[in-house]
Motif scaffolding. Structure first.
Motif, PDB file in Angstrom:
ATOM      1  N   ARG A  59     -23.684 -22.491  99.552  1.00 40.26           N
ATOM      2  CA  ARG A  59     -23.435 -21.776  98.293  1.00 40.26           C
ATOM      3  C   ARG A  59     -23.901 -22.609  97.101  1.00 40.26           C
ATOM      4  N   TYR A  60     -23.615 -23.918  97.129  1.00 44.68           N
ATOM      5  CA  TYR A  60     -23.987 -24.758  95.999  1.00 44.68           C
ATOM      6  C   TYR A  60     -25.494 -25.008  95.946  1.00 44.68           C
ATOM      7  N   SER A  61     -26.150 -25.004  97.107  1.00 42.47           N
ATOM      8  CA  SER A  61     -27.608 -25.160  97.089  1.00 42.47           C
ATOM      9  C   SER A  61     -28.256 -23.959  96.402  1.00 42.47           C
TER      10      SER A  61
ATOM     11  N   ILE B  62     -29.985 -29.048 105.828  1.00 44.69           N
ATOM     12  CA  ILE B  62     -30.055 -28.489 107.174  1.00 44.69           C
ATOM     13  C   ILE B  62     -28.747 -28.777 107.892  1.00 44.69           C
ATOM     14  N   GLY B  63     -28.096 -27.736 108.417  1.00 42.90           N
ATOM     15  CA  GLY B  63     -26.855 -27.956 109.152  1.00 42.90           C
ATOM     16  C   GLY B  63     -26.113 -26.662 109.397  1.00 42.90           C
ATOM     17  N   SER B  64     -24.912 -26.780 109.969  1.00 41.19           N
ATOM     18  CA  SER B  64     -24.062 -25.615 110.178  1.00 41.19           C
ATOM     19  C   SER B  64     -23.591 -25.081 108.838  1.00 41.19           C
ATOM     20  N   GLN B  65     -23.103 -23.849 108.852  1.00 41.10           N
ATOM     21  CA  GLN B  65     -22.667 -23.196 107.619  1.00 41.10           C
ATOM     22  C   GLN B  65     -21.538 -23.987 106.953  1.00 41.10           C
ATOM     23  N   THR B  66     -21.739 -24.349 105.693  1.00 40.26           N
ATOM     24  CA  THR B  66     -20.710 -25.031 104.905  1.00 40.26           C
ATOM     25  C   THR B  66     -20.802 -24.526 103.471  1.00 40.26           C
ATOM     26  N   SER B  67     -19.869 -25.002 102.641  1.00 41.23           N
ATOM     27  CA  SER B  67     -19.888 -24.618 101.230  1.00 41.23           C
ATOM     28  C   SER B  67     -21.161 -25.103 100.539  1.00 41.23           C
TER      29      SER B  67
END
Length: 316
Positions: free
Chosen positions: A301-303, A293-298
């Motif tokens: 994609r990996y999740s 859960i959080g702001s958009q990060t890389s």
């Protein structure tokens, strides 16, 4: 078009000639990719030099590690005099051997080291979200003086657009974990790793059974009085408990780290803990499906790649 999965010629040459393999590690993803490259291409462990930038955890690439420490005045020398004390420190650490470089993009220290006569070539490795942006490699001999000054002054990725001088076109290869990585690079230069499970040999999970993981945004996104609101937003998404992993910027000094920890302890539910610093979330997801859960990060994609879930939450 199916991408290359054989060894890049430059790595073959380095192995044949006993050149040093210099890996610039500046975040958990580059640490992961470095280890995958080492295992996939069976690089001699005695010929590896790891350069840790910004105190990045190197526990899964614990070979010959050099933790780069910048001096108090280095940033002024770098920006005003076009000097790179950090680059000179790295070259001194390599000790005159011929070498090749693995880095996430052509930042100041990388460009400085590439200029060495002993550098036989360089390779870009996946770093995270920026590795999937529509960034076209550039010719370093065709950069205007104005842009050279701008590159040297900022020395960081632009977050507003996808245009910039990040990947030199004289790189020998681009290596990542997904076929959509480096979208503007010709397929004959891209190599895709398929040995992610090799990493289970080198990492023990620390969050088995922990389902939800909250991710803070970078400290620069917030004023100090907004930290508590960000934490409350994350905590509200975890009524059954979990952990919160601070962005590295909240761990950049003892003062900031203690300030963040003290604030967290005053508002957090007992079922929610701070995530240990040595946790690598990308590797935790190899063992156990998570909800991030959080702001958009890389990590979003990996999740997806690893069968976990990412919930995008506006934190700033």
């Amino acid at each position: 078009m199916k991408l290359n999965r054989i060894i890049p010629d430059l790595i073959n040459d380095a192995k044949s000639n006993n050149w040093t393999h210099v890996f610039f590690v500046n975040n958990p993803v580059t640490s992961i990719i470095s280890r995958l490259v080492i295992e996939k291409y069976q690089i001699n462990k005695s010929e590896i030099k790891i350069i840790s930038i910004r105190n990045t955890d190197t526990s899964i690439v614990d070979f010959s590690v050099y933790n780069l420490k910048r001096g108090n005045y280095d940033r002024y020398l770098e920006k005003i005099l076009w000097d790179s004390p950090s680059g000179r420190k790295i070259l001194k650490e390599i000790r005159g051997n011929k070498f090749i470089i693995y880095a996430s993009w052509a930042y100041r220290e990388v460009n400085q080291v590439i200029r060495s006569n002993n550098c036989m070539g360089h390779i870009y490795i996946e770093e995270g979200q920026h590795s999937y942006m529509n960034i076209k490699p550039y010719n370093p001999n065709e950069v205007s003086l104005y842009d050279k000054i701008k590159i040297n002054w900022t020395n960081r990725f632009s977050e507003e657009d996808e245009i910039g001088y990040y990947f030199r076109e004289d790189a020998h290869a681009f290596i990542g974990m997904n076929e959509s990585v480096f979208p503007k690079v010709h397929s004959n230069k891209k190599f895709i790793l398929d040995n992610l499970n090799d990493l289970k040999q080198f990492y023990s999970p620390k969050l088995l059974g922990v389902k939800k993981i909250g991710l803070t945004c970078a400290m620069r996104r917030l004023n100090n009085d907004q930290w508590i609101l960000m934490l409350k937003k994350l905590i509200n998404e975890m009524p059954d408990g979990g952990v919160i992993k601070p962005h590295p910027s909240f761990l950049s000094s003892s003062k900031i780290k203690n300030q963040f920890k003290s604030l967290f302890e005053t508002i957090a539910d007992p079922k929610i803990k701070l995530c240990p610093n040595n946790v690598i979330l990308e590797l935790e997801m190899l063992y156990d499906k998570k909800i991030l859960i959080g702001s958009q990060t890389s990590l979003s994609r990996y999740s997806d790649l690893l069968g976990s879930t990412y919930i995008n939450l506006k934190l700033y």
